[in-house]
Design an enzyme around this catalytic site. Sequence first.
Site, short mmCIF file in Angstrom:
data_model
loop_
_atom_site.label_atom_id
_atom_site.label_comp_id
_atom_site.label_asym_id
_atom_site.label_seq_id
_atom_site.Cartn_x
_atom_site.Cartn_y
_atom_site.Cartn_z
N LYS A 186 12.25 5.97 -23.42
CA LYS A 186 13.63 6.18 -23.89
C LYS A 186 13.86 7.67 -24.10
CE LYS A 186 17.18 6.44 -26.90
NZ LYS A 186 17.63 7.63 -27.63
N GLU B 218 24.22 11.63 -28.62
CA GLU B 218 23.14 11.74 -29.62
C GLU B 218 22.84 13.20 -29.94
OE1 GLU B 218 19.61 9.52 -28.53
OE2 GLU B 218 18.46 10.44 -30.15
N HIS C 256 17.04 15.87 -36.40
CA HIS C 256 18.17 14.94 -36.34
C HIS C 256 19.04 15.05 -37.58
CE1 HIS C 256 18.24 12.07 -33.05
NE2 HIS C 256 16.94 12.28 -32.92
N ASP D 39 25.59 6.75 -11.42
CA ASP D 39 25.48 5.36 -11.85
C ASP D 39 24.22 5.27 -12.73
OD1 ASP D 39 25.00 2.64 -12.15
OD2 ASP D 39 25.82 2.15 -10.19
P1 NAD Z 1 30.22 6.39 -1.16
O1 NAD Z 1 30.27 5.19 -0.30
O2 NAD Z 1 31.47 6.74 -1.92
O3 NAD Z 1 29.81 7.65 -0.28
C1 NAD Z 1 28.74 7.60 0.62
C2 NAD Z 1 29.26 7.79 2.04
O4 NAD Z 1 29.71 9.13 2.20
C3 NAD Z 1 28.18 7.59 3.08
O5 NAD Z 1 28.07 6.24 3.38
C4 NAD Z 1 28.66 8.47 4.23
O6 NAD Z 1 29.49 7.75 5.10
C5 NAD Z 1 29.49 9.56 3.56
N1 NAD Z 1 28.82 10.89 3.49
C6 NAD Z 1 29.40 12.09 3.74
N2 NAD Z 1 28.53 13.09 3.58
C7 NAD Z 1 27.36 12.55 3.22
C8 NAD Z 1 26.06 13.09 2.90
N3 NAD Z 1 25.80 14.40 2.92
N4 NAD Z 1 25.08 12.21 2.56
C9 NAD Z 1 25.31 10.89 2.50
N5 NAD Z 1 26.50 10.33 2.81
C10 NAD Z 1 27.54 11.14 3.15
O7 NAD Z 1 29.07 6.40 -2.25
P2 NAD Z 1 27.76 5.52 -2.46
O8 NAD Z 1 26.75 6.47 -3.00
O9 NAD Z 1 27.40 4.73 -1.27
O10 NAD Z 1 28.20 4.48 -3.60
C11 NAD Z 1 27.97 4.71 -4.95
C12 NAD Z 1 28.87 3.86 -5.83
O11 NAD Z 1 28.56 2.48 -5.70
C13 NAD Z 1 28.66 4.19 -7.27
O12 NAD Z 1 29.93 4.42 -7.85
C14 NAD Z 1 28.04 2.93 -7.85
O13 NAD Z 1 28.34 2.77 -9.20
C15 NAD Z 1 28.60 1.85 -6.99
N6 NAD Z 1 27.91 0.54 -6.97
C16 NAD Z 1 26.59 0.38 -7.31
C17 NAD Z 1 25.96 -0.87 -7.23
C18 NAD Z 1 24.47 -0.97 -7.53
O14 NAD Z 1 23.84 0.06 -7.66
N7 NAD Z 1 23.87 -2.15 -7.64
C19 NAD Z 1 26.69 -1.99 -6.83
C20 NAD Z 1 28.05 -1.81 -6.47
C21 NAD Z 1 28.65 -0.54 -6.54
#
Ligand code: NAD
Length: 426
Positions: A262, A84, A376, A278
């Site tokens: 928004k 946008e 815009h 996300d």
């Molecule tokens: P991830 O699992 O890839 O990474 C997180 C992991 O990294 C932690 O569990 C930990 O083991 C490790 N880690 C290392 N250093 C860390 C630090 N400093 N802090 C925290 N963890 C650290 O990522 P995520 O954030 O758990 O998952 C996000 C993904 O899940 C996104 O791509 C999202 O789109 C997807 N997703 C979202 C939903 C929803 O929101 N409803 C549902 C399904 C999938």
Amino acid sequence: MSNRSSRIPGFYKLPFEKRLEIVAKWANLSEDEVSLLKNFGNLDKKIADAMIENVVGGMTYPFAIATNFRINGRDYLVPMVIEESSVVAAASNAAKMLREGDGIISRAGPQYMIGQIHLVRVDSARYKALKILEKKDEILEHANQQDPILVKLGGGAKDLEVRVIDTRMGPAIVVHLIVDVKDAMGTNAVNTMAEAVAPLLEKITGGEARLRIISNYAVYRIVRAYARAKPEAVGGKDVAEKIVEASILAESDPFRAVTHNKGIMNGIIAVALATAQDHRAIEAGAHAYAARDGTYKPLSTWDIDSEGYLVGTLEIPLQVGVVGGATKVHPIARIALKILGVKTAKELAEIMAAVGLAQNLAALRALVTEGIQKGHMKLHAKNLAIMAGATGELIDIVAEQMIREGRIRFDYAKELVEKYKKQYQA
Ligand code: NAD
């Protein structure tokens, strides 16, 4: 053409080129269109193919920088990705108005997310809910065994909440695992824990675990941003008062509140896209929070303080990460984080809330003064000129004439392109 089928068994297993070939045939895409789709821009084809399923091409959005941001006493250049026009200019503009002192103050707390387990077909649900609480330590320990890395970093499952809800199939127990996800958005960690403790909860209650997933209603991940601007910075006392009136109207009218919010999300989601967050989770959580009292309300408020300053506040749940998800996979997201210079999810969330507040000020200011269309229209006129077939310098010639004459319309853009093209050819 009429009997073609979208049922393509094994589409996902085909190599990218073959998938594209099928789509090209389906839609009668020209060679130029196919080669445009094939252009993955700054995302490696292999990475794209691994990120999601059924990839047939790439699509590039503009990556821009909002300037002037001063947040918690520190200056930031803010990467924004958005389709946008005017959003980036507006954010930069409002950030300038809110630079005084430490600039926008933005505070996030610990990064706690909720993992939900819904138990159904439980008898004496209230009694069983208490039995779950009795086993809290055991459940938390089991959850934490799933993510030793997170636990080592000081995160992990910290607490447990249990509720009994009445549903039309009878009572159900809802267990909330409260997980400190540190610098991750947290979904994977939380979902793994929720799935792991579900059998334990079934054993304790004799019920059946149905849903075992994170809640995107991230009520423990609230960010609060506030700032103030001299009335002269926003165009004078009269403009400041009108901004407050606009804020009050949003409080009393959900139709307006949605558009008000928004505008806030314009800024927040642009940063989310630049850093590969996300954004669906962010949007879902934010709008649920806006309706937390039963009526949809604005996420920000504007007032005038005793010294005559325009003061704004924003309160929003933000579920973002600087590790995990696509943030570390997409090379441009990594560059965006480097430009921001953030190392923690907390700091990223604070920046995003600050951008949302500035974006909101810019929108309200435009609305109560010259209206939203003027800014815009300049870019819109250029877009129309391009759509009408203008290239090179003709884009500006056509756009400027439309603006000058106040006739920013596609049919007129076409007329002008035709006219000037002929002139150039003559
Ligand atoms: P991830 O699992 O890839 O990474 C997180 C992991 O990294 C932690 O569990 C930990 O083991 C490790 N880690 C290392 N250093 C860390 C630090 N400093 N802090 C925290 N963890 C650290 O990522 P995520 O954030 O758990 O998952 C996000 C993904 O899940 C996104 O791509 C999202 O789109 C997807 N997703 C979202 C939903 C929803 O929101 N409803 C549902 C399904 C999938």
